[in-house]
Design a protein around this motif. Structure first.
Motif, PDB file in Angstrom:
ATOM      1  N   THR A  81      27.564   9.006  17.455  1.00 36.54           N
ATOM      2  CA  THR A  81      27.768   9.636  16.149  1.00 36.54           C
ATOM      3  C   THR A  81      28.628  10.882  16.283  1.00 36.54           C
ATOM      4  O   THR A  81      29.562  11.102  15.493  1.00 36.54           O
ATOM      5  N   PHE A  82      28.341  11.698  17.295  1.00 39.50           N
ATOM      6  CA  PHE A  82      29.143  12.907  17.530  1.00 39.50           C
ATOM      7  C   PHE A  82      30.595  12.557  17.819  1.00 39.50           C
ATOM      8  O   PHE A  82      31.519  13.225  17.325  1.00 39.50           O
ATOM      9  N   ARG A  83      30.826  11.512  18.598  1.00 42.30           N
ATOM     10  CA  ARG A  83      32.195  11.099  18.898  1.00 42.30           C
ATOM     11  C   ARG A  83      32.931  10.629  17.651  1.00 42.30           C
ATOM     12  O   ARG A  83      34.106  10.937  17.442  1.00 42.30           O
ATOM     13  N   GLU A  84      32.226   9.863  16.818  1.00 40.81           N
ATOM     14  CA  GLU A  84      32.838   9.278  15.631  1.00 40.81           C
ATOM     15  C   GLU A  84      33.002  10.299  14.511  1.00 40.81           C
ATOM     16  O   GLU A  84      34.051  10.359  13.869  1.00 40.81           O
ATOM     17  N   LYS A  85      31.954  11.053  14.265  1.00 40.23           N
ATOM     18  CA  LYS A  85      31.941  11.970  13.126  1.00 40.23           C
ATOM     19  C   LYS A  85      31.250  13.265  13.520  1.00 40.23           C
ATOM     20  O   LYS A  85      30.056  13.456  13.243  1.00 40.23           O
ATOM     21  N   PRO A  86      31.958  14.185  14.181  1.00 41.96           N
ATOM     22  CA  PRO A  86      31.343  15.461  14.554  1.00 41.96           C
ATOM     23  C   PRO A  86      30.757  16.157  13.318  1.00 41.96           C
ATOM     24  O   PRO A  86      31.381  16.197  12.255  1.00 41.96           O
ATOM     25  N   GLY A  87      29.557  16.658  13.463  1.00 37.56           N
ATOM     26  CA  GLY A  87      28.892  17.327  12.360  1.00 37.56           C
ATOM     27  C   GLY A  87      28.030  16.427  11.500  1.00 37.56           C
ATOM     28  O   GLY A  87      27.339  16.902  10.592  1.00 37.56           O
ATOM     29  N   HIS A  88      28.041  15.119  11.784  1.00 37.24           N
ATOM     30  CA  HIS A  88      27.218  14.191  10.999  1.00 37.24           C
ATOM     31  C   HIS A  88      25.743  14.442  11.304  1.00 37.24           C
ATOM     32  O   HIS A  88      25.364  14.590  12.471  1.00 37.24           O
ATOM     33  N   PRO A  89      24.887  14.476  10.282  1.00 36.21           N
ATOM     34  CA  PRO A  89      23.472  14.793  10.523  1.00 36.21           C
ATOM     35  C   PRO A  89      22.746  13.778  11.402  1.00 36.21           C
ATOM     36  O   PRO A  89      21.731  14.116  12.024  1.00 36.21           O
ATOM     37  N   ILE A  90      23.234  12.540  11.478  1.00 38.04           N
ATOM     38  CA  ILE A  90      22.556  11.555  12.320  1.00 38.04           C
ATOM     39  C   ILE A  90      22.597  11.973  13.785  1.00 38.04           C
ATOM     40  O   ILE A  90      21.648  11.707  14.538  1.00 38.04           O
ATOM     41  N   ALA A  91      23.657  12.646  14.223  1.00 32.60           N
ATOM     42  CA  ALA A  91      23.722  13.123  15.613  1.00 32.60           C
ATOM     43  C   ALA A  91      22.586  14.097  15.894  1.00 32.60           C
ATOM     44  O   ALA A  91      21.866  13.967  16.895  1.00 32.60           O
ATOM     45  N   ASP A  92      22.411  15.065  15.014  1.00 28.51           N
ATOM     46  CA  ASP A  92      21.347  16.050  15.203  1.00 28.51           C
ATOM     47  C   ASP A  92      19.968  15.404  15.103  1.00 28.51           C
ATOM     48  O   ASP A  92      19.055  15.736  15.870  1.00 28.51           O
ATOM     49  N   LYS A  93      19.810  14.495  14.160  1.00 33.54           N
ATOM     50  CA  LYS A  93      18.502  13.896  13.941  1.00 33.54           C
ATOM     51  C   LYS A  93      18.106  12.964  15.082  1.00 33.54           C
ATOM     52  O   LYS A  93      16.943  12.951  15.505  1.00 33.54           O
TER      53      LYS A  93
END
Length: 219
Positions: A81-93
């Motif tokens: 998720t971080f690679r695809e969309k930095p800042g996307h909440p799914i990465a943090d979650k």
């Protein structure tokens, strides 16, 4: 790859976990596609492992109820998720869910290798080191920086046993074992085919004839 849930059902299962732990109504519409990316990486990884439960009948095997496997999946999900969309909440979650379920701190900006495994990794923290394929860690391991923000690097085929620490300016070369309870801080370049043992500043090394990739991973 054999899976305990279909990709669609896994995305639904994970969505319920995220909504239960983080009831903030954030947009999770991308979750099925990101789960696909993570499972592709899981398949690549597990197809190169012969650890018990990871491979059977000529196929990699993934179970959402196998805690170690699910921890690897959640890391790949957060990192993808971080690679695809930095800042996307799914990465943090996904990162936070991994900490909540498994007490594994593997931040999504950390680049773990394409082939790695964890064994009951409770209390393990994997910092921003340089990792290579066939990396395995157990419980209560730490990889971190020194006061100058220098991080370790690891060659191909490394095992960190429970309670071990590798900190700072330390380059662990290929095919090496970090013994239970060993603490290596700013160890410099450590030769390949080593067993690292002892506690800083009296840590040392011994030669090993064992082969991590063959004997531990079964590859």
């Amino acid at each position: 790859m054999q899976t305990s849930l279909s990709r669609t059902d896994l995305a639904r299962y994970l969505r319920k976990q995220l909504e239960n732990l983080f009831p903030d109504a954030a947009d999770l519409a991308d979750l099925p596609r990101l789960v696909d990316l993570a499972l592709d990486r899981v398949e690549h990884c597990f197809s190169r492992l012969r650890l018990k439960g990871y491979f059977a009948n000529g196929q990699p095997r993934f179970s959402h109820l196998h805690c170690d496997q699910y921890a690897i999946f959640l890391y790949y999900l957060s990192n993808s998720t971080f690679r695809e969309k930095p800042g996307h909440p799914i990465a943090d979650k996904a990162y936070a869910l991994n900490k909540a379920l498994h007490a594994l701190d593997a931040y999504y900006e950390v680049q773990l290798p394409d082939v790695f495994a964890v064994q009951h990794p409770v209390g393990t923290v994997l910092g921003r080191a340089s990792y290579s394929d066939y990396f395995l860690c157990y419980h209560n391991c730490t990889v971190g920086a020194n006061l100058d923000n220098d991080y370790p690097s690891f060659g191909r085929g490394i095992v960190m046993y429970g309670g071990s620490r590798v900190i700072g300016n330390t380059a662990v070369d290929d095919n090496s074992f970090v013994s239970t309870g060993a603490i290596v801080i700013d160890g410099g370049k450590l030769e390949a085919d080593s067993v690292l043992h002892g506690v800083y500043p009296n840590a040392g090394r011994s030669h090993t004839n064992r082969n991590v990739v063959r004997d531990i991973f079964g590859a």
